[in-house]
Design a protein around this motif. Structure first.
Motif: not given
Ligand code: ATP
Ligand code: MG
Lengths: 384, 242
Positions: B47, B51-53
């Motif tokens: 997490s 990934k989502t980014t």
């Molecule tokens: N809109 C936002 N504003 C500030 N920080 C963000 C935002 N979206 C994501 N982050 C931060 O960027 C980093 C990557 O986030 P992301 O959502 O891409 O992770 P992820 O791999 O999709 O996690 P998960 O498995 O929990 O969904 C994290 O530290 C998150 O807190």
């Protein structure tokens, strides 16, 4: 996309209903209150509407409105008559006199004394009897609402027996006989209206040096009313107004010196605020509720223009339904209340005013909603 | 250069930060990733690893700070806001973790939305939506609103919606996390069968180790980096089965 916009809105029944009800309430409040206000304002010059024949009203220059009587000398009507361009000029008495009812109580009446010879300025509509019967001794004509209302005899069991032809009453300790029943515009104070001749009115009225209230004049054919008014002013030193000017003078007085416009204005503003607070805010919350879906549509390729159109359509839908229901209810209420003492005048201008108010409410909430949607990053759709 | 023909997505040194000052977060610290046409690329990692980014940037719903990201020969950086939106509408399908189905529309209407956005008439769009709903086994639920469907059924509606307009790239964020194991498996089978084609690609973000077997390749992410990209044997096992 239109059907999506409409289904989004209508499908959210609770929000949809509160928006529509809010707008209905706002447009009802605005329309109804301003219609009553308009009705009241036309009542202020009801006497002028009834007395249609004269073109020009001559009075003391200090008179501010129609019930503001500043008596003139008897001879003024002769002076006005002699001004070039005047076809005729008659004296009119208008004053508040006390009537003593059969049960001993007093009621103030609006007494109008007409020129003895011509009886010009009589009531617009006779229901019973004839105007010419005013020439009989002690004769008066009363209006129907007064006769059935404030001048009626109240029996011990509470029933009201309307004043009718042949009945007598006392006006300022003088005997008066009813010879006719007429219908007049409701006046502002809604006192009973009593017509009689000028000379008899001066008998009824308390003794004063001057008793002439107005001189009502008619212009010769082809005369310009304004120049004639100016000429009368110049030769007599009195104020002369056309009928419309006199109406405006009266309305302006009421607008300026009574709390009425403020009162109604407050209610109208209140309606507007209620509209913004309930309908506008609910509309905005509705958009917030749906922000995730707007974002989804955005991610899936819906352009800002399309999304704005959707919001505008939603606002237009609730706006027109709310307006329709509000104005409909207002005019239904107006029709129902038309039979009572309440004044109600719904003009197309008022419909336009409340339509604009509803449009402003919808536009404000739509613009706020649109700003939210435009600024929305489509990336939110991946946030949980 | 023959190689570029089957490249769907090409990312090089992509970076992305959120916030500023003390709240600055480096979500992506230089990501290199290549997704080929005809493959299901799975993106896994803890997490917060980004990934989502990353898929948001690839799908054109989020701007990158630096680096290069080419999707079927297009760089979103060089497109206007309007062009980007229209490109997404025509070429990218989305499947969201929370489905994001509009609750006041029926299943078929929801599925028809991308077609309607692309200018197809409502009647035709809903007709085609009904067809694809039958293909995902929901032919008898076309008029149901999402609230009357189970989680698995809603996810199938969401997948049908992502597929109907034939996008070249489909991105899915945690498509099975709201589902039980068995339903998750069915959904992945479905996605693999209907979505993967010679000229399109699928990127699936997941935490869910139980569905790794459906990947053609798996990219492992941590702290804004891609650690490794490994081949998976889904196709091979499946080919053996058939
Ligand atoms: N809109 C936002 N504003 C500030 N920080 C963000 C935002 N979206 C994501 N982050 C931060 O960027 C980093 C990557 O986030 P992301 O959502 O891409 O992770 P992820 O791999 O999709 O996690 P998960 O498995 O929990 O969904 C994290 O530290 C998150 O807190
Ligand atoms: Mg994530």
């Amino acid at each position: 996309m239109n059907f999506i916009a409409l289904k989004m809105l209508v499908g959210n029944r609770a929000r949809y209903l509160s928006i529509v009800i809010g707008l209905t309430f706002a447009s009802l409040l605005i329309t109804q209150q301003s219609a009553i206000f308009m009705g009241l304002m036309t009542r202020t010059f009801g006497f002028l509407t009834d007395t249609a024949l004269p073109d020009i009203w001559v009075m003391d220059p200090k008179v501010q409105y129609i019930d503001d009587i500043k008596p003139l000398k008897e001879t003024e009507s002769i002076r006005v008559r002699s001004v070039e361009g005047v076809a005729w000029a008659v004296p009119l008495y208008k004053g508040l006199l006390k009537a003593r009812l059969s049960n001993g109580t007093f009621q103030t009446c609006n007494v109008i004394g007409l020129d003895d010879e011509t009886l010009i300025g009589g009531p617009p509509r006779m229901l019973q009897g004839k105007l010419s019967e005013l020439r009989r001794s002690d004769a008066i004509i009363v209006n129907d609402i007064g006769a059935a209302g404030k001048l009626a005899t109240v029996l011990p069991d509470g029933r009201r027996v309307p004043l009718k032809i042949g009945d007598t009453m006392e006006l300022n300790d003088h005997r008066a006989v009813v010879v006719g029943i007429c219908q007049v515009q409701r006046t502002f104070q809604s006192q009973p209206v009593v017509y009689t001749t000028y000379s008899r009115a001066t008998v009824f009225a308390p003794r004063e040096r001057k008793l002439l209230s107005f001189v009502a004049a008619k212009a010769k054919p082809g005369q310009d009313f304004h120049t004639l008014c100016q000429r009368i002013c110049k030769t007599t030193g009195l104020a002369a107004y056309t009928k419309d000017e006199f109406k405006k003078l009266t309305i302006r007085y009421y607008m300026k010196y009574t709390g009425i416009p403020v009162n109604f204005g407050t209610t109208v503003v209140l309606g507007f605020i209620v509209g913004i607070a309930i309908a506008g805010q609910t509309f905005f919350s509705f958009t917030l509720d749906n922000l995730r879906y707007f974002g989804t549509l955005k991610a899936m390729g819906a352009t800002d223009r399309v999304l704005l159109q959707m919001i505008l359509l939603q606002a237009a839908l609730v706006g027109s339904i709310g307006y329709g229901l509000g104005v409909g209810t207002a005019s239904a209420l107006g029709t129902l209340l038309g039979r009572t003492e309440l004044s109600f005048l719904l003009t197309w201008q008022l419909l336009l005013v409340s339509a604009s108010a509803v449009m402003v409410i919808c536009a404000v909430s739509a613009i706020l909603s649109m700003r939210k949607v435009i600024r929305l990053e489509p990336a939110v759709v991946f946030q949980s | 250069m023959a190689d570029t023909d089957n490249i769907a997505v090409q990312c090089k040194g992509v970076t992305k930060t959120y916030g500023s000052g003390s709240t600055l977060v480096h979500a992506l610290r230089g990501v290199d990733l290549e997704v080929r046409t005809g493959e299901l690329m799975m993106l896994v990692g803890p997490s917060g690893s980004g990934k989502t980014t990353l898929i948001s940037i690839i799908a054109g719903v989020l701007g990158r700070d630096d680096g290069e990201c080419i999707v079927f020969g297009h760089d979103f950086r060089h497109m206007s806001h309007y062009e980007k939106t229209r490109y997404r509408g025509q070429n990218i399908g989305f499947v969201f973790q929370l489905f994001n189905l509009i609750p006041t529309l029926s299943a078929a209407e929801n599925v028809a939305v991308p077609l309607i956005i692309n200018g197809v008439k409502r009647r035709e769009a809903i007709g085609r939506a009904c067809e694809i709903l039958s293909r995902v086994g929901l032919g008898d639920r076309t008029y149901s609103p999402p609230t009357q469907l189970s989680g698995g059924q809603q996810q199938r509606v969401a997948i049908a919606r992502a597929l109907l307009h034939n996008p070249k790239l489909i991105v899915c964020d945690e498509p099975t996390s709201a589902l039980d194991h068995e339903t998750g498996h069915k959904i992945m089978e479905l996605l693999h069968d209907v979505a993967v084609g010679v000229d399109r690609a699928l990127i699936v973000v997941t935490h869910d180790a139980r569905i790794f077997e459906f990947a053609d390749r798996i990219a492992k992410m941590d702290d804004g980096h891609i650690l490794s990209v490994e081949n998976s044997n889904y196709r091979l096992t499946n080919k053996k089965k058939n």
